[in-house]
Design a protein around this motif. Structure first.
Motif, short mmCIF file in Angstrom:
data_model
loop_
_atom_site.label_atom_id
_atom_site.label_comp_id
_atom_site.label_asym_id
_atom_site.label_seq_id
_atom_site.Cartn_x
_atom_site.Cartn_y
_atom_site.Cartn_z
N VAL A 129 14.46 6.80 -3.63
CA VAL A 129 13.98 5.89 -4.02
C VAL A 129 13.13 5.06 -3.37
O VAL A 129 12.19 4.69 -4.06
CB VAL A 129 15.44 5.11 -4.93
CG1 VAL A 129 14.63 4.33 -6.02
CG2 VAL A 129 15.76 6.59 -5.63
N ALA A 130 13.95 4.41 -2.29
CA ALA A 130 13.22 3.15 -1.17
C ALA A 130 11.91 3.94 -0.66
O ALA A 130 10.57 3.34 -1.05
CB ALA A 130 14.25 2.75 -0.64
N ARG A 131 12.03 5.16 -0.41
CA ARG A 131 10.48 5.86 0.06
C ARG A 131 9.50 6.06 -1.05
O ARG A 131 8.45 5.98 -0.65
CB ARG A 131 11.21 6.91 0.71
CG ARG A 131 11.74 7.06 2.23
CD ARG A 131 11.78 8.40 2.61
NE ARG A 131 13.00 8.67 4.20
CZ ARG A 131 13.02 9.32 4.65
NH1 ARG A 131 13.05 10.74 3.86
NH2 ARG A 131 13.60 9.33 6.03
N SER A 132 10.21 6.65 -2.09
CA SER A 132 8.95 6.78 -3.73
C SER A 132 8.40 5.26 -3.54
O SER A 132 7.23 5.17 -3.55
CB SER A 132 10.06 7.17 -4.82
OG SER A 132 8.98 7.46 -6.20
N SER A 133 9.14 4.05 -3.47
CA SER A 133 8.98 2.91 -4.26
C SER A 133 7.64 2.35 -3.07
O SER A 133 6.38 2.08 -3.53
CB SER A 133 10.06 1.79 -4.37
OG SER A 133 10.82 2.11 -5.13
N PHE A 134 8.06 2.44 -2.12
CA PHE A 134 7.55 2.29 -0.83
C PHE A 134 5.55 3.17 -0.91
O PHE A 134 4.57 2.45 -0.48
CB PHE A 134 7.69 2.51 0.47
CG PHE A 134 7.16 1.90 1.84
CD1 PHE A 134 7.24 0.53 2.18
CD2 PHE A 134 7.09 2.61 2.75
CE1 PHE A 134 5.94 0.33 2.68
CE2 PHE A 134 6.43 2.42 4.18
CZ PHE A 134 5.59 1.02 3.36
N SER A 135 5.77 4.24 -1.10
CA SER A 135 5.14 4.73 -0.89
C SER A 135 4.05 4.22 -2.13
O SER A 135 2.64 4.64 -1.49
CB SER A 135 5.30 6.74 -1.05
OG SER A 135 3.64 7.43 -1.59
N ASP A 136 4.49 3.70 -3.19
CA ASP A 136 3.74 3.80 -4.43
C ASP A 136 2.66 2.46 -3.94
O ASP A 136 1.89 2.05 -4.93
CB ASP A 136 4.40 3.19 -5.83
CG ASP A 136 4.95 4.64 -6.44
OD1 ASP A 136 4.57 6.11 -5.71
OD2 ASP A 136 5.90 4.24 -6.94
N LEU A 137 3.73 1.79 -2.57
CA LEU A 137 2.72 0.04 -2.58
C LEU A 137 1.29 0.54 -2.10
O LEU A 137 0.47 -0.04 -2.81
CB LEU A 137 3.67 -0.52 -1.75
CG LEU A 137 4.53 -0.89 -1.64
CD1 LEU A 137 5.54 -1.40 -0.58
CD2 LEU A 137 4.17 -2.48 -2.60
N GLY A 231 7.99 10.62 3.42
CA GLY A 231 7.38 10.72 1.87
C GLY A 231 7.17 10.16 1.81
O GLY A 231 5.90 9.86 0.77
N LEU A 232 5.35 10.08 2.45
CA LEU A 232 4.44 9.17 2.08
C LEU A 232 2.84 10.24 2.04
O LEU A 232 3.45 10.76 2.64
CB LEU A 232 3.88 8.43 3.47
CG LEU A 232 5.13 6.84 3.63
CD1 LEU A 232 4.59 6.75 4.59
CD2 LEU A 232 5.33 6.30 2.37
N ASP A 233 2.29 10.12 1.30
CA ASP A 233 1.18 10.62 1.01
C ASP A 233 -0.46 10.91 2.19
O ASP A 233 0.09 9.97 2.94
CB ASP A 233 0.66 10.49 -0.75
CG ASP A 233 -0.53 9.34 -0.62
OD1 ASP A 233 -0.67 9.04 0.24
OD2 ASP A 233 0.20 8.93 -1.47
N VAL A 234 -0.89 11.38 1.56
CA VAL A 234 -1.93 11.16 3.25
C VAL A 234 -3.06 10.11 3.31
O VAL A 234 -3.54 9.87 4.21
CB VAL A 234 -2.84 12.55 2.45
CG1 VAL A 234 -3.45 12.25 2.03
CG2 VAL A 234 -4.05 12.63 4.07
N SER A 235 -2.68 9.43 2.15
CA SER A 235 -3.25 7.85 2.05
C SER A 235 -3.11 6.90 3.22
O SER A 235 -3.99 6.17 3.92
CB SER A 235 -4.01 7.89 0.15
OG SER A 235 -2.19 7.09 0.01
N TRP A 236 -1.85 7.32 3.59
CA TRP A 236 -1.08 6.43 4.36
C TRP A 236 -1.86 7.02 5.47
O TRP A 236 -1.41 5.90 6.97
CB TRP A 236 0.22 6.69 4.06
CG TRP A 236 0.96 5.56 3.71
CD1 TRP A 236 0.88 5.70 2.02
CD2 TRP A 236 1.50 4.11 3.18
NE1 TRP A 236 1.94 5.15 1.13
CE2 TRP A 236 1.77 4.10 2.07
CE3 TRP A 236 1.76 3.31 4.42
CZ2 TRP A 236 1.94 2.73 1.54
CZ3 TRP A 236 2.21 2.62 4.03
CH2 TRP A 236 2.35 2.27 2.39
N THR A 237 -2.25 8.09 5.77
CA THR A 237 -3.50 8.26 7.49
C THR A 237 -4.43 7.63 7.33
O THR A 237 -5.40 7.69 9.00
CB THR A 237 -2.86 9.74 7.81
OG1 THR A 237 -3.85 10.04 6.69
CG2 THR A 237 -1.50 10.32 7.64
#
Length: 282
Positions: A129-137, A231-237
């Protein structure tokens, strides 16, 4: 992986360092794209590992590397792998996963908190849940979180970087995190704002990290794998300049500007001006 690649550094006396030197990934002199800044004073990079040692030829005098990573992101490079001229400061933005989790919750809206709580009640693991919430940021959201909830760390890093620069007019500071683009990007941006660099130039410097995908593809593949594992999508790269533009717009709207924000966390105008004196071409 190869730790030696073509890279030219301008020394403080105007001479070029050897064109083939060991360097970490995503390493660059911030002044390379900002002509009003003095070369060899402020660098940024992904945190080095043993296979990517710093070459002493990169620096003309004492250098300080500021490690912004948390303890769970891996151990620091052994002191013996750094040049004798190089000092290391460990100043993690978040001391522990629990520290980060508290900041993440504090930055959520009530609706986001309720959604996260409901997922936990439904049996989803807290870490997921924490990783998903962070990814959404997203990248901008992470900058917003740091500016709001890591102010003591921002102050500590800025004061340490300034103290290192003031020791010697030839000394260097290297800001570093895992990828050398996000936490590092925000801290470099705040320092450049103190040095009266325009927002457009700061955004362009941030976007230069995109070139690391071409200059160091193996390292970039590692980053992509790490992001996917977390759990982060490609936009984080990526590092689009719009992220930094939005960050400064947020600072203007919520704090009244960078100068006012830094004053509010204890880094006053006098200290901000010292960055300008240390970094700008006189």
């Amino acid at each position: 992986m190869s730790s030696c690649c073509a890279f030219v550094v301008m020394a403080s006396d105007g001479l070029q360092a050897p064109s083939c030197v060991k360097r970490p990934a995503n390493f660059r002199d911030v002044a390379q794209g900002i002509p009003d800044l003095r070369k060899t004073r402020l660098y940024r990079c992904a945190y080095p590992v043993a296979q990517r040692e710093f070459d002493p030829a990169l620096f003309q005098s004492a250098a300080t590397i500021v490690d912004l990573r948390s303890s769970n992101e891996g151990p620091p490079v052994e002191r013996t792998t750094l040049p004798e001229c190089m000092n290391r400061l460990t100043l993690p933005v978040f001391q522990s996963p629990s520290h980060f989790l508290r900041a993440l919750i504090a930055d959520m809206s009530w609706q986001q908190r309720f959604s996260a709580l409901w997922r936990i009640i439904c049996g989803h693991p807290l870490q997921r849940v924490a990783r998903s919430s962070f990814s959404d940021l997203g990248l901008f959201g992470m900058n917003r979180l740091l500016l709001r909830h890591a102010q003591d760390k921002i102050l500590a890093v800025l004061e340490s970087a300034l103290a290192a620069l003031e020791k010697d007019p030839r000394s260097s500071v290297v800001l570093s995190c895992s990828a050398g683009k996000d936490r590092t990007g925000l801290f470099v941006a705040l320092i450049l704002a103190c040095a009266r660099v325009s927002t457009d130039d700061i955004a362009r410097d941030y976007a230069l990290s995109s070139e690391a995908r071409l200059t160091d593809p193996e390292w970039y593949a590692e980053i992509c794998q790490r992001m996917e594992k977390e759990g982060l999508d490609v936009s984080w790269t990526t590092c689009p300049p719009s992220v930094m533009t939005r960050t400064f717009q947020f600072i203007d709207q919520e704090f009244g500007g960078v100068r006012q924000y830094l004053c509010s966390i204890g880094f006053g105008v006098e200290k901000q001006e010292k960055f300008a004196r240390e970094l700008r071409v006189q």
